[in-house]
Design a protein around this motif. Structure first.
Motif, short mmCIF file in Angstrom:
data_model
loop_
_atom_site.label_atom_id
_atom_site.label_comp_id
_atom_site.label_asym_id
_atom_site.label_seq_id
_atom_site.Cartn_x
_atom_site.Cartn_y
_atom_site.Cartn_z
N ILE A 101 27.82 20.17 -10.64
CA ILE A 101 28.21 20.32 -8.71
C ILE A 101 27.16 19.48 -7.67
N PRO A 102 28.04 19.21 -6.80
CA PRO A 102 27.46 18.28 -6.06
C PRO A 102 26.59 19.23 -5.68
N LEU A 103 24.77 19.01 -5.57
CA LEU A 103 23.64 19.36 -5.24
C LEU A 103 22.71 18.73 -4.09
N SER A 104 22.26 19.43 -3.10
CA SER A 104 20.69 18.79 -2.42
C SER A 104 20.44 20.07 -2.81
N VAL A 105 18.87 18.81 -3.05
CA VAL A 105 17.58 19.62 -3.45
C VAL A 105 16.92 19.71 -1.97
N HIS A 106 15.65 20.57 -1.91
CA HIS A 106 14.89 20.51 -0.82
C HIS A 106 14.11 20.73 -1.09
N GLU A 107 13.07 20.34 -0.74
CA GLU A 107 10.98 20.54 -0.65
C GLU A 107 10.73 20.71 0.15
N VAL A 108 9.74 22.22 0.05
CA VAL A 108 9.15 22.54 1.21
C VAL A 108 7.70 21.91 0.47
N ALA A 109 6.96 21.92 1.94
CA ALA A 109 5.33 21.89 1.23
C ALA A 109 4.42 23.04 0.80
N SER A 110 3.64 22.52 0.29
CA SER A 110 2.61 23.63 0.36
C SER A 110 1.84 24.34 1.63
N GLY A 111 2.02 25.51 1.75
CA GLY A 111 1.01 26.27 3.15
C GLY A 111 1.91 26.08 4.37
N THR A 112 3.19 25.93 3.63
CA THR A 112 5.05 26.05 4.76
C THR A 112 4.71 27.84 5.34
N PRO A 113 4.55 28.10 6.31
CA PRO A 113 4.50 29.38 6.83
C PRO A 113 6.23 30.24 7.09
N VAL A 114 6.18 31.39 6.19
CA VAL A 114 7.45 31.88 5.88
C VAL A 114 7.55 32.87 6.64
#
Lengths: 438, 438, 438
Positions: free
Chosen positions: B49-62
């Motif tokens: 299926i069409p998929l967009s992949v996201h990368e979020v850096a270590s240390g990012t506050p969430v």
């Protein structure tokens, strides 16, 4: 020390014995809705807790009623022709119909009989009767005594007085952090009857003693007054102050062996109704919760539509549902220390809920806050072993949205109130929760 | 082709086999909450299926959290003194405690033991353990293996890395007629475990494939992210867009033999809650519906009070309630094609309800319109034989008052949603019904 | 005399016999949705109660419908080759399909068969069939008759007419103290069928007779009209007046041996719904209460969403749930005087509630007023013996807060409505209660 903290330290058995001792001490006094029996009862209560005693004069109008004449009695008997006291007030104050007018005559057994009350189904028990608003006199005796009365003449004497005087009630007021009040009410008008209602009086006295030793958010008022006319008089004298009453319980029949019973307030969903239901459910034993109905004890007055106070009635076996009710068998053996103590402990658990039931607001409402880094739970994360305490934290966080109080969260989660309260305390310490501003 | 129409054409068995094939394909990958295992999983999903992949850096506050370091692992083993791998990551990736820090040492069995995890009650199964937020290392093995470990020295190696990197998640977005969204979420952080949660991933993939071939009113978003930190990260990145989410389901444990289970959204009466209940009830089999509770899967985050999204959790046997849960026995045999297909078909029925649940207004509301003259039913009028279809017409007409949606009419009437939907379609064609304007 | 007072004076058995007598009298008439059968029925009803008869011309548009042509029939038969009437309308008007168009032909048995209707499961019973909106003809006969038909030629005759004319309905209007209306509706379109619905007609007639002899708060309207097209026509002619209708009942199937059944109004909590539930519950016997559904009798029209009148349907065994329904077995033996009378008495109890259900306001709402001094109860105060009447007084006082009507107080207390009504009467006499101003 907070209400919640003190109650876990109770020594098992001690308070029950002390409560029964107070019942024993008050038992011989001949109480009625007015008179010296009430005064003596209040004097003895005042030795245990701070009590202000109020006297309201006969004839004072109180709503649709009038404070009645004061009744006092010194002696009463029926003597047979040999001069022997076959019925003697000095042996049991139940022998005289409460509020009997004075009489001193000789009459035949036939003439006397309409004035005699017995319980044929329980031939050894003396019934309790009163006639406050219809001037008459009478004697109560066991059916066995009655059966032995031979035909002949009897000397009948009721050495009582019914005259202008006062109605007497007592109040113990324990100020708390706020002027919002919890009202406890126990009737003090019954003569030598233990469950109804020396048990309720004793329970109220010991709750007041307990609260004196604790810090508490609510102010507490304990009312000791004769039933019906007493609570009506109190309400008439305190009409404008009733809006402070946020919670309340009528206490009665608190010492028999039956299961706990609660009759809800007229509102049906008052905080006190929810608190009692929660405590009963989690206490483990059998219990009964009934909807409000407009008869019973003084909740009839407190919950009349013009007041509609949030007050229920806490009992073990309700009035009229045990055969000993309103008879000489409601005695010092019928009421037992262990049952008095059980009622007392349940009341403390109810107070814990009422005192600590607050609405909090989650300060980190978007996603769960990270509890592990605050040491609120361990990190090795098999969710299957999430412990009760951790469930408490999650429930409190999720539902502290400003709409749910802690009791509501306990109800929703099935957790006991103390678990939820402890979770809220822990979360407050970590600033994850704050009290909702009013 | 509408959602409602396509689903009746499914070939029995085919989709279940395809779903199980995808589970089989993804099974060997060692996933965790970060790292290359997740990336490889998303790459393979992206082939379907069409998929967009996201990368979020270590240390990012969430929100209250921080994206952790990235963990990767190449090898791990315990060798006995003869150099034989007695525990070998290459045989099962469950052998290593997920997120174990690197170690390479020789130590005695006694020293090693605190790092070993087994299931004495299931001596042939390897448990699954993780320790994301407490830096440690460990091995999981069957209790039988453990019992055979002789005293002596062991070479212990975890060839892993725990370093700054990224957290990875994937999204498949399928735009519909409106921007209102249905969100499906499946966690992708578990290594070789099938029911939890390759089954949920496979179910989501095949629902997305299905929706690609249909026209649909809602836009659909499928989120493949690690549990907890993944959904928290997604919510932090998409905070303002969450108001578009009108319906949602967390998908997990969708392939075992147990009955369907649904855990309601925090709201408790969201459309999706009603739709699932309706579908389960009419599907004929056993099922279970539970109220929301603040633990379980990522509904904990989606339903945190700051979001309170209308999302429930759809499962067969819930996490923690089957013994194979989080063990090596949650394998390719435990999950079966027929159960995957059953879960899939129920999801399509739920989509049918969500897509077609509208509020209509009867255009002829005074008395019944004459259906017979429009050919909507036959005229020979024994009322005893009013058929299901005709009941549908009457129910839809009577309750299309602008207040009831079609699902509400189905609930009230006891009819299946499809009957009610078909009746509404027929009545719209005859202009007896119109969509309620917003 | 008030509704409440008159009903206690009924002589047991008499009204049931009279009701059955009216059923017997109307039984032979061949009714349909139009025509002289309805006119004759209304003429005979008009001999019992004041009735205005309305004629609406064929072709008149009534909402989505049109008043149909008028149907009349003089004779109908099937003769065998010997000239013998093997099926004869004069023996039973059920033999002809209602609304059959004229026919007079000779045809073979094979040609005839598609026009014949039987009940193979009940071979002695003649079915009832109608075809109002599809022009056709047919005969109904017992399966036994049918089986005896030999091959050969038959002379078939339906001597009917289907021509422009009128639809006829009757109304009995009994004005009360207010213009608020209670509407009773009974369908008059069925030929020789007793339970459905000569029983309902007879019940309506005798309720009207009763109300003529009583004073009543509501105005009452009794509608005698053909089902569906009759009620639709009435609603079209009286559209603006329907807002006066505060209560209503469709009466049907009121004479069989089954338990009472009530189908609620579409609103579900209308006064009439509550009143019927209360009466059924306190009557002692078995009963059934169902939610509204949009098929059945003329409640389909009265409760269409554009009207949504507070009308339910009162029956014994509902239409379609007894095998005799719509067959010749629904005859004078199937309906019995005792069941008719039981239905009648329950209706009177319902009227008692509707007429007397008011909202009062306690004039002494603070504490209980002193009932004893007003002679409202005796003073010798053992609470255990508080009688039913006294409970009524206390309940009415406590809940007459302006929010609860008497029926609500009866529901809350579990007391019968008459107990509560009598308590309210007594309290009004002592000025402790007043009607709530509107």
């Amino acid at each position: 020390m907070r209400v919640a903290d003190i109650r876990v330290q109770l020594e098992a058995g001690k308070v029950g014995r002390d409560m029964h001792q107070l019942v024993t001490q008050l038992y011989p006094i001949c109480r009625s809705i007015t008179g010296d029996g009430v005064r003596e009862t209040l004097r003895q209560i005042g030795q245990q807790i701070p009590l202000s005693v109020h006297e309201v004069a006969s004839g004072t109008p109180v709503f649709d009623w009038t404070v009645p004449k004061e009744w006092n009695i010194r002696d009463a008997y029926i003597k047979d022709s040999s001069g022997k006291r076959v019925v003697d007030f000095k042996r049991s104050n139940l022998h005289v119909v409460n509020y009997s007018v004075p009489v001193h005559r000789t009459m035949s057994l036939e003439e006397l009989k309409p004035h005699l009350h017995t319980l044929p189904d329980y031939p050894d028990w003396i019934p309790y009767r009163a006639s406050y608003y219809q001037e008459t006199w009478g004697f109560c005796l066991s059916h066995r005594q009655f059966a032995e009365l031979a035909a002949g003449e009897y000397e009948v004497c009721v050495d009582s007085s019914l005259e202008d005087g006062h109605l007497t009630y007592g109040e113990c007021y324990l100020p708390g952090e706020t002027s919002d009040e919890v009202l406890f009410s126990s009737h003090v008008c019954h003569p030598s009857l233990c469950n109804d209602n020396l048990s309720g009086i004793s329970l109220a006295v010991f709750l007041a003693k307990y609260l004196q030793s604790a810090t508490h958010r609510y102010s507490y008022r304990f009312l000791f007054a004769p039933t019906t006319i007493g609570s009506i008089t109190w309400l008439a004298k305190n009409e404008t102050r009733t809006e402070r009453i946020k919670q309340g319980l009528v206490l009665a029949c608190a010492g028999d062996a039956g299961r706990m019973t609660y009759k809800k307030s007229r509102r049906g969903n008052a905080d006190v109704d929810r608190a009692v239901a929660h405590v009963f459910k989690h206490a483990g034993g059998d219990f009964e919760i009934n909807d409000f109905s407009p008869w019973g004890y003084d909740e009839r007055q407190f919950c009349s539509p013009g007041f509609n106070l949030p007050m229920g009635c806490l009992m073990r076996t309700p009035n009229g549902r045990f055969p000993e009710y309103h008879t000489s068998a409601d005695n010092l053996e019928f009421v037992r220390a262990e049952h008095l103590e059980d009622s007392y402990r349940k009341c403390l658990a109810i107070l814990d809920v009422l005192e600590n039931n607050r609405v909090y607001v989650n300060q980190s409402p978007k996603c769960e806050p990270r509890l592990g880094k605050r040491g609120l739970y361990a990190g090795l994360g098999s969710r299957a072993q999430v412990a009760r305490h951790e469930l408490g934290l999650l429930w409190v966080l999720n539902f502290s949205d400003g709409d749910h109080d802690l009791l509501g969260i306990a109800e929703k989660s099935g957790l006991e109130f103390s678990t939820v309260r402890e979770a809220a305390d822990a979360l407050c310490q970590h600033h994850l929760l704050e009290l909702r501003p009013n």
